[in-house]
Design a protein around this motif. Structure first.
Motif, mmCIF file in Angstrom:
data_model
loop_
_atom_site.group_PDB
_atom_site.id
_atom_site.type_symbol
_atom_site.label_atom_id
_atom_site.label_comp_id
_atom_site.label_asym_id
_atom_site.label_seq_id
_atom_site.Cartn_x
_atom_site.Cartn_y
_atom_site.Cartn_z
ATOM 1 N N ASP A 3 76.977 60.326 -14.162
ATOM 2 C CA ASP A 3 77.349 61.346 -13.044
ATOM 3 C C ASP A 3 77.745 61.218 -12.236
ATOM 4 O O ASP A 3 77.801 62.224 -10.532
ATOM 5 C CB ASP A 3 75.131 61.634 -13.022
ATOM 6 N N SER A 4 78.482 60.841 -12.567
ATOM 7 C CA SER A 4 79.832 60.713 -11.016
ATOM 8 C C SER A 4 81.141 61.092 -11.500
ATOM 9 O O SER A 4 81.417 60.750 -12.260
ATOM 10 C CB SER A 4 80.579 58.759 -10.782
ATOM 11 N N SER A 5 81.241 61.939 -10.316
ATOM 12 C CA SER A 5 82.805 62.896 -10.714
ATOM 13 C C SER A 5 83.505 63.407 -10.060
ATOM 14 O O SER A 5 82.871 63.507 -8.977
ATOM 15 C CB SER A 5 81.911 64.114 -11.864
ATOM 16 N N GLY A 6 84.938 63.978 -10.542
ATOM 17 C CA GLY A 6 85.762 64.649 -9.353
ATOM 18 C C GLY A 6 85.852 63.487 -8.321
ATOM 19 O O GLY A 6 85.853 64.163 -6.814
ATOM 20 N N ARG A 7 85.631 61.979 -8.902
ATOM 21 C CA ARG A 7 86.302 61.717 -7.161
ATOM 22 C C ARG A 7 87.397 60.416 -7.025
ATOM 23 O O ARG A 7 88.063 60.396 -8.148
ATOM 24 C CB ARG A 7 84.706 60.441 -6.887
ATOM 25 N N THR A 8 88.130 60.045 -6.071
ATOM 26 C CA THR A 8 88.931 58.781 -6.349
ATOM 27 C C THR A 8 89.018 57.585 -5.757
ATOM 28 O O THR A 8 88.345 57.485 -4.875
ATOM 29 C CB THR A 8 90.070 59.670 -5.814
ATOM 30 N N VAL A 9 89.964 56.301 -6.237
ATOM 31 C CA VAL A 9 89.835 55.274 -5.942
ATOM 32 C C VAL A 9 90.974 54.433 -5.995
ATOM 33 O O VAL A 9 92.127 54.928 -7.010
ATOM 34 C CB VAL A 9 89.112 54.770 -6.608
ATOM 35 N N GLN A 10 91.237 54.040 -4.645
ATOM 36 C CA GLN A 10 92.795 53.654 -4.158
ATOM 37 C C GLN A 10 92.236 52.084 -3.561
ATOM 38 O O GLN A 10 91.786 52.054 -2.937
ATOM 39 C CB GLN A 10 93.666 54.521 -3.169
ATOM 40 N N LYS A 11 93.611 51.286 -4.207
ATOM 41 C CA LYS A 11 93.075 49.992 -3.907
ATOM 42 C C LYS A 11 94.503 49.043 -2.545
ATOM 43 O O LYS A 11 95.227 50.093 -3.953
ATOM 44 C CB LYS A 11 93.239 49.513 -4.663
ATOM 45 N N TYR A 12 94.938 48.737 -2.070
ATOM 46 C CA TYR A 12 95.556 48.507 -1.097
ATOM 47 C C TYR A 12 95.161 46.692 -1.386
ATOM 48 O O TYR A 12 94.491 46.100 -1.099
ATOM 49 C CB TYR A 12 96.023 49.227 0.178
ATOM 50 N N GLY A 13 96.855 45.945 -0.187
ATOM 51 C CA GLY A 13 96.390 45.050 0.142
ATOM 52 C C GLY A 13 96.978 44.886 1.383
ATOM 53 O O GLY A 13 98.573 45.328 0.800
ATOM 54 N N THR A 14 97.188 44.188 2.123
ATOM 55 C CA THR A 14 97.446 43.672 3.542
ATOM 56 C C THR A 14 97.472 42.464 3.544
ATOM 57 O O THR A 14 98.145 41.055 4.614
ATOM 58 C CB THR A 14 97.069 44.188 4.535
ATOM 59 N N TYR A 15 97.358 41.831 2.915
ATOM 60 C CA TYR A 15 96.478 40.538 2.819
ATOM 61 C C TYR A 15 98.310 39.581 2.281
ATOM 62 O O TYR A 15 98.488 39.495 1.091
ATOM 63 C CB TYR A 15 95.272 39.144 2.180
ATOM 64 N N VAL A 16 98.799 38.549 3.193
ATOM 65 C CA VAL A 16 100.116 37.560 2.518
ATOM 66 C C VAL A 16 99.304 36.467 2.609
ATOM 67 O O VAL A 16 98.942 35.505 3.617
ATOM 68 C CB VAL A 16 100.582 37.600 3.853
ATOM 69 N N ASP A 17 99.382 35.099 1.420
ATOM 70 C CA ASP A 17 98.720 34.646 0.703
ATOM 71 C C ASP A 17 99.831 33.280 0.836
ATOM 72 O O ASP A 17 100.429 32.809 -0.217
ATOM 73 C CB ASP A 17 98.441 34.620 -0.242
ATOM 74 N N SER A 18 100.165 33.054 2.399
ATOM 75 C CA SER A 18 100.836 32.289 2.215
ATOM 76 C C SER A 18 100.898 31.347 4.080
ATOM 77 O O SER A 18 99.786 32.026 4.933
ATOM 78 C CB SER A 18 103.019 32.874 2.506
ATOM 79 N N PHE A 19 101.532 30.679 3.960
ATOM 80 C CA PHE A 19 101.065 29.121 4.474
ATOM 81 C C PHE A 19 102.560 29.040 5.873
ATOM 82 O O PHE A 19 102.064 29.076 6.779
ATOM 83 C CB PHE A 19 101.596 27.699 4.233
ATOM 84 N N TRP A 20 103.624 30.016 5.386
ATOM 85 C CA TRP A 20 104.534 30.221 6.588
ATOM 86 C C TRP A 20 104.406 31.418 7.639
ATOM 87 O O TRP A 20 103.786 32.456 6.282
ATOM 88 C CB TRP A 20 105.727 30.772 5.773
ATOM 89 N N PRO A 21 104.211 31.830 8.507
ATOM 90 C CA PRO A 21 104.021 33.283 9.124
ATOM 91 C C PRO A 21 104.436 33.813 9.056
ATOM 92 O O PRO A 21 104.669 34.945 9.249
ATOM 93 C CB PRO A 21 103.651 32.107 10.612
#
Length: 503
Positions: free
Chosen positions: A245-263
């Protein structure tokens, strides 16, 4: 003529005095700075000071720390220092143009007092906010920067409190706090099946959410979730977001995390959840009213924008804190986003996250944050950061039953605005949600699920009243809560009646 001569002499005298005062001030600063030779504090000494301040005041800000403590924390954190600057405390956006030239002043002070070349000193200059990350090794540099009136805050950019707690003998690591990929079959008493074959969690009925669906399902509203991302293995939060019963909607996915020891690393590791927590939160707020026999979300017709901003719920270290800041800015700049839900935090203030929250708030976003869920060595903390900020709405979880009793691990306090029932009195079971894996279920608890649930209720209200602003929506939530017009010192306005809120 004598009067004019007297005026000239007076102004000349004052000019000399001001000049002398400025010269003396600079000389005093230089002398004081040269005399700094304080010993490096241990991580245990620093952490103990943070804990003592939290116990006494409920909050900790690096601006209140001694120079010795600030410098020591930077040394234990890769010498990385985050500087927020501006003409005033509220001047945190580059677009204002008011802080032009202050960044140059900061770099000049660093260049004159640090031995490294400028290209090795500057790690990052934020393009949107008045923030710069630099390497500082000398106490004198920090001292002189703290005296600069154009600096709003100076903080250790990569001080890992919880990592040091473990190294200093704490019996439990928070490094995976909130994470888990487990699936669990649901008890038949913990849900009700409705059309087209979706499971309604038991606690939704405690807030009259199913009755609210007759008037609003969240359509037309976009909810932004800042967390650990969304599972690539759960199609109901991906390709099947419009199932049942869910319709007409959107999903967006982003990433801002940097998986690193180095700044200085800048490559993010994408939008996919590698913890499990973010999947649970997005599912709680927006999972479809599906035909697969799985739990439904509160606002099952709302749009979703997910940000993988951190590796887990404890915002520990440079890349997690920067990732969260960038997520708030990204959602703040997205005109379709009305609501932001973040079930993560820290026990002390982080300036760059504060700036990100305020940036999004200034753009009309209604921001819900988790009040906190204890670990073995954070149970002395009240409402955590950034839930304690005035620009956010703090939520916590309570147990089923009469009255208000916080859940086993949930925090409470005067900053809490709302509560959500999410722990059963008899079995101790928490709220049913979609699992990380396809066609599987799980339970999730704490102030985290309480926050995502409240964000979903807010989406129902805003969908019913699309012309409203965030203050009108928030006031409606308050007026529809069980304790209104009174406010509890620990539980705010209490449980929201969603059906009443969409009237």
């Amino acid at each position: 003529m004598k009067k004019n001569l007297l005026k000239i002499c007076t102004f000349a005298f004052l000019g000399i005095m001001v000049s002398c005062s400025e010269d003396n001030y600079e000389k005093e600063n230089a002398v004081d700075a040269e005399n700094f030779n304080q010993e490096l504090l241990s991580t245990k000494q620093i952490n103990d000071e943070i804990k003592e301040t939290l116990q006494q005041t409920g909050k900790f800000y690096w601006k209140d720390a001694s120079l010795q403590m600030l410098w020591s924390a930077t040394q234990h954190g890769s010498n990385l220092v985050t500087i927020g600057y501006g003409e005033s405390l509220n001047d945190f956006e580059k677009a204002s143009g008011k802080a032009s030239g202050i960044e140059d002043e900061i770099l000049k002070i660093i260049k004159e007092n640090e031995s490294d070349s400028p290209e090795k000193v500057v790690i990052y200059k934020d393009p949107v906010l008045n923030i710069i990350d630099v390497i500082i090794k000398d106490q004198k540099t920090l001292f002189l920067l703290r005296k600069n009136k154009g600096i709003r805050y100076i903080e250790p950019g990569d001080y890992k409190y919880f990592t040091f707690e473990q190294e200093n003998g704490a019996n439990k690591s928070s490094g995976s706090s909130g994470c888990g990929y487990d699936s669990e079959s649901l008890s038949g008493s913990d849900y009700t099946t409705i059309t087209p074959n979706a499971k309604v969690p038991w606690n939704f009925y405690k807030h009259n959410i199913p009755n609210a669906w007759a008037k609003s399902t969240g359509a037309g509203i976009t909810v932004g979730v800042i967390d650990s991302g969304v599972s690539p293995n759960q199609s109901l939060l991906g390709s099947n977001f419009n199932n049942g019963d869910s319709s007409g909607r959107t999903v967006q996915k982003y990433g801002t995390y940097v998986d690193s020891f180095w700044p200085w690393s800048t490559s993010t590791d994408g939008p996919n959840d590698q913890c499990g927590h973010g999947t649970s939160m997005t599912a709680t707020a927006t999972a479809p009213r599906n035909n697969k026999g799985l739990p439904v979300g509160v606002a099952y017709n709302a749009n979703l924008i997910s940000y993988r901003a951190a590796s887990n719920v404890v915002l520990e270290g440079y890349h997690e804190q920067k990732g969260v800041q960038n997520a708030f800015v990204g959602l703040g700049n997205n005109s379709s986003v009305k609501i932001i839900s973040m079930s993560m935090g820290h026990i002390f203030s982080v300036g760059r996250i504060e700036d990100g929250v305020r940036y999004a708030n200034n753009r009309g976003k209604l921001i819900f944050c988790a009040g906190g869920t204890s670990t073995s060595f954070t149970n002395f903390v009240g409402v955590i950061f950034p839930a304690w900020m005035n620009e956010t709405v703090a939520v916590t979880g309570i147990k089923e039953g009469s009255g208000y009793n916080k859940c086993s691990n949930c925090h409470s306090g005067s900053k809490i605005e709302f509560t959500v029932v999410m722990e059963r009195s008899a079995s101790g079971n928490t709220a049913p949600v979609l699992s990380y894996y396809e066609n599987q279920t799980d339970y999730v608890g704490g102030s985290s699920v309480a926050t995502a649930t409240t964000a979903g209720i807010a989406a129902l209200v805003w969908s019913k009243n699309p012309t409203w602003n965030k203050d009108q929506v928030l006031n409606k939530l308050r007026q529809s809560s069980s304790l209104y017009p009174n406010k509890s010192s620990d539980y705010g306005y209490g449980n929201i009646n969603a059906a009443l809120a969409v009237q």
